[in-house]
Design a protein around this motif. Structure first.
Motif, short mmCIF file in Angstrom:
data_model
loop_
_atom_site.label_atom_id
_atom_site.label_comp_id
_atom_site.label_asym_id
_atom_site.label_seq_id
_atom_site.Cartn_x
_atom_site.Cartn_y
_atom_site.Cartn_z
N ALA A 1 3.22 18.94 4.34
CA ALA A 1 3.64 18.67 5.72
C ALA A 1 4.70 17.59 5.77
O ALA A 1 5.69 17.70 6.54
N GLN A 2 4.53 16.54 4.97
CA GLN A 2 5.53 15.47 4.94
C GLN A 2 6.85 15.98 4.37
O GLN A 2 7.92 15.62 4.88
N MET A 3 6.80 16.81 3.34
CA MET A 3 8.02 17.35 2.75
C MET A 3 8.74 18.29 3.72
O MET A 3 9.97 18.37 3.73
N LYS A 4 7.98 19.00 4.51
CA LYS A 4 8.60 19.90 5.50
C LYS A 4 9.38 19.10 6.53
O LYS A 4 10.45 19.52 6.98
N MET A 5 8.85 17.94 6.89
CA MET A 5 9.53 17.08 7.87
C MET A 5 10.68 16.30 7.24
O MET A 5 11.64 15.95 7.92
N HIS A 6 10.58 16.05 5.92
CA HIS A 6 11.60 15.25 5.23
C HIS A 6 11.99 15.97 3.93
O HIS A 6 11.68 15.50 2.83
N GLY B 1 0.82 -1.20 0.00
CA GLY B 1 0.00 0.00 0.00
C GLY B 1 0.86 1.25 0.00
O GLY B 1 1.96 1.29 0.58
N SER B 2 0.36 2.30 -0.65
CA SER B 2 1.13 3.54 -0.77
C SER B 2 1.47 4.16 0.58
O SER B 2 2.53 4.77 0.74
N GLY B 3 0.56 4.02 1.55
CA GLY B 3 0.83 4.59 2.87
C GLY B 3 2.09 4.01 3.48
O GLY B 3 2.92 4.73 4.04
N THR B 4 2.25 2.69 3.34
CA THR B 4 3.47 2.04 3.84
C THR B 4 4.68 2.46 3.03
O THR B 4 5.77 2.68 3.57
N GLY B 5 4.51 2.57 1.72
CA GLY B 5 5.61 3.02 0.87
C GLY B 5 6.10 4.40 1.27
O GLY B 5 7.30 4.67 1.33
N GLN B 6 5.16 5.29 1.54
CA GLN B 6 5.52 6.62 2.00
C GLN B 6 6.26 6.57 3.33
O GLN B 6 7.34 7.14 3.49
N ALA B 7 5.67 5.89 4.29
CA ALA B 7 6.23 5.86 5.64
C ALA B 7 7.62 5.24 5.67
O ALA B 7 8.56 5.80 6.27
N GLN B 8 7.78 4.09 5.02
CA GLN B 8 9.05 3.39 5.12
C GLN B 8 10.15 4.06 4.32
O GLN B 8 11.33 3.96 4.68
N SER B 9 9.80 4.75 3.23
CA SER B 9 10.84 5.49 2.50
C SER B 9 11.30 6.70 3.31
O SER B 9 12.49 7.01 3.36
#
Length: 359
Positions: free
Chosen positions: A95-100, A70-78
């Motif tokens: 928000a995710q890009m700001k953190m990473h 699932g894409s959610g896991t792909g996002q989180a684990q990358s």
């Protein structure tokens, strides 16, 4: 057309040069073996499974493993650095890009999404459905197949007086992201109440079913008559094998269309030129008479800062091959999963992002 002939030739030269340059980084001595972990999108998974044996046969030092989580896991684990490639139908949020901030969202191809149903006697027809009607179905406002709003879209079709069984993804899903974007862009009240994302708070519709991955969505459709679900286009062969219906969806111009090479390319032609440098963009609900309303970039989520030069070189080599029309974007790969290759301008942007991967 996506790009003029001169630019297409220039792009081809650029990709050839990039491929040769990256290959030279590993020349002189055979590269030591390297393990590359990919996980995420079940929509993108069939394509990675086609790529994996072909690429590793030509590059035996690369051990590429793939997983449909699932894409959610792909996002989180990358983002956590647990895998080298996170596969996702959804780009990372602001928000995710700001953190990473070192993460890259690199399109590998263009895909689409079907809306499918299992209604006895009607699976051989293409029922017409719209964003607003789907929003009412998934919110529980429309509960039966012969509701007036569905009948209005399908004059002359004998619709059953039976409850609709809605099926949605229960895992973090890029398919949910793009489906709910279609609902949000076509139906303002849906955006205000539910919004879009890889996960959302689904309305408590009686009898609804949660399924994991696209295979789970197809199984839920097959095993539950009068059901409806959204399914990634790479599972079209399974849908057809199971004799499940496929809806024509209303596009932004008010026309009802199926996801075909013509309608996907029409939508891409309208939206791809708007792609920003970081390539995070929704291609949903494109303008145009023939545009299919649910298309999207399939993303590889990569950290631009790799822990070793060897890994950086390996990822650049693989991704350069993946986006090349002579490599992973070749038509024989794309046709098997019903994807469309990256238009030249998008491939050039993806190549620019790939070049940012370093140690």
């Amino acid at each position: 057309m996506f790009i003029n002939t001169g630019k297409r030739v220039a792009l081809r030269r650029t990709l050839i040069t990039a491929t040769a340059s990256v290959a030279l980084l590993g020349a002189g001595a055979a590269m030591a073996s390297v393990n590359v972990l990919e996980t995420g999108s079940s929509l993108l998974y069939p394509l990675f499974n086609l790529w994996q044996p072909v690429y590793t046969k030509a590059n035996p030092e690369v051990h590429l493993s793939t997983a449909s989580t699932g894409s959610g896991t792909g996002q989180a684990q990358s983002m956590q650095g647990l895998v080298q490639i996170g596969a996702s139908d959804a780009y990372l949020s602001d928000a995710q890009m700001k953190m990473h901030p070192s993460m890259l969202n690199i399109p590998l191809a263009i895909s689409s999404q079907m809306v499918n149903y299992n209604v006895p006697g009607l699976n051989g027809k293409h029922l017409k459905l719209s964003g607003p009607v789907l929003a009412e179905i998934y919110s529980g406002k429309i509960t039966r197949w012969n509701a007036p709003a569905i009948e209005k879209l399908n004059p002359g079709v004998s619709l059953p007086d039976h409850a609709i069984v809605t099926v949605h993804r229960s895992d973090g899903s890029g398919d949910t992201f793009i489906f709910t974007q279609y609902l949000s862009k076509s139906t303002p009240w849906w955006m205000n109440k539910y919004g879009y994302g890889t996960t959302i708070s689904w309305a408590p519709v009686q009898g609804n079913i949660g399924a994991v991955g696209n295979p789970g969505m197809v199984d839920a459709l097959k095993n539950n008559t009068y059901s409806i679900a959204y399914v990634g286009i790479s599972y079209k062969a399974q849908i057809e094998k199971d004799h499940i219906g496929e809806a024509m969806l209303e596009n932004r111009s008010g026309n009802f269309v199926l996801p075909t090479v013509k309608t996907i390319k029409a939508a891409a032609a309208a939206m791809v030129p708007k792609t920003p440098a970081d390539q995070r963009i929704s291609l949903i609900f494109a303008p145009g008479k023939y545009s299919y309303p649910i298309i999207n970039y399939e993303y590889a989520l990569i950290d631009s800062h790799q822990p070793s030069k060897k890994m950086a070189v390996t990822l650049r080599r693989f991704l350069t091959w993946a986006i090349s029309p002579a490599g992973g974007n070749a038509l024989h790969f794309m046709k098997k999963v019903n994807f469309v290759p990256l238009p030249p301008s998008a491939a050039l942007q993806s190549g620019t992002q790939v070049a940012q991967i370093s140690h």
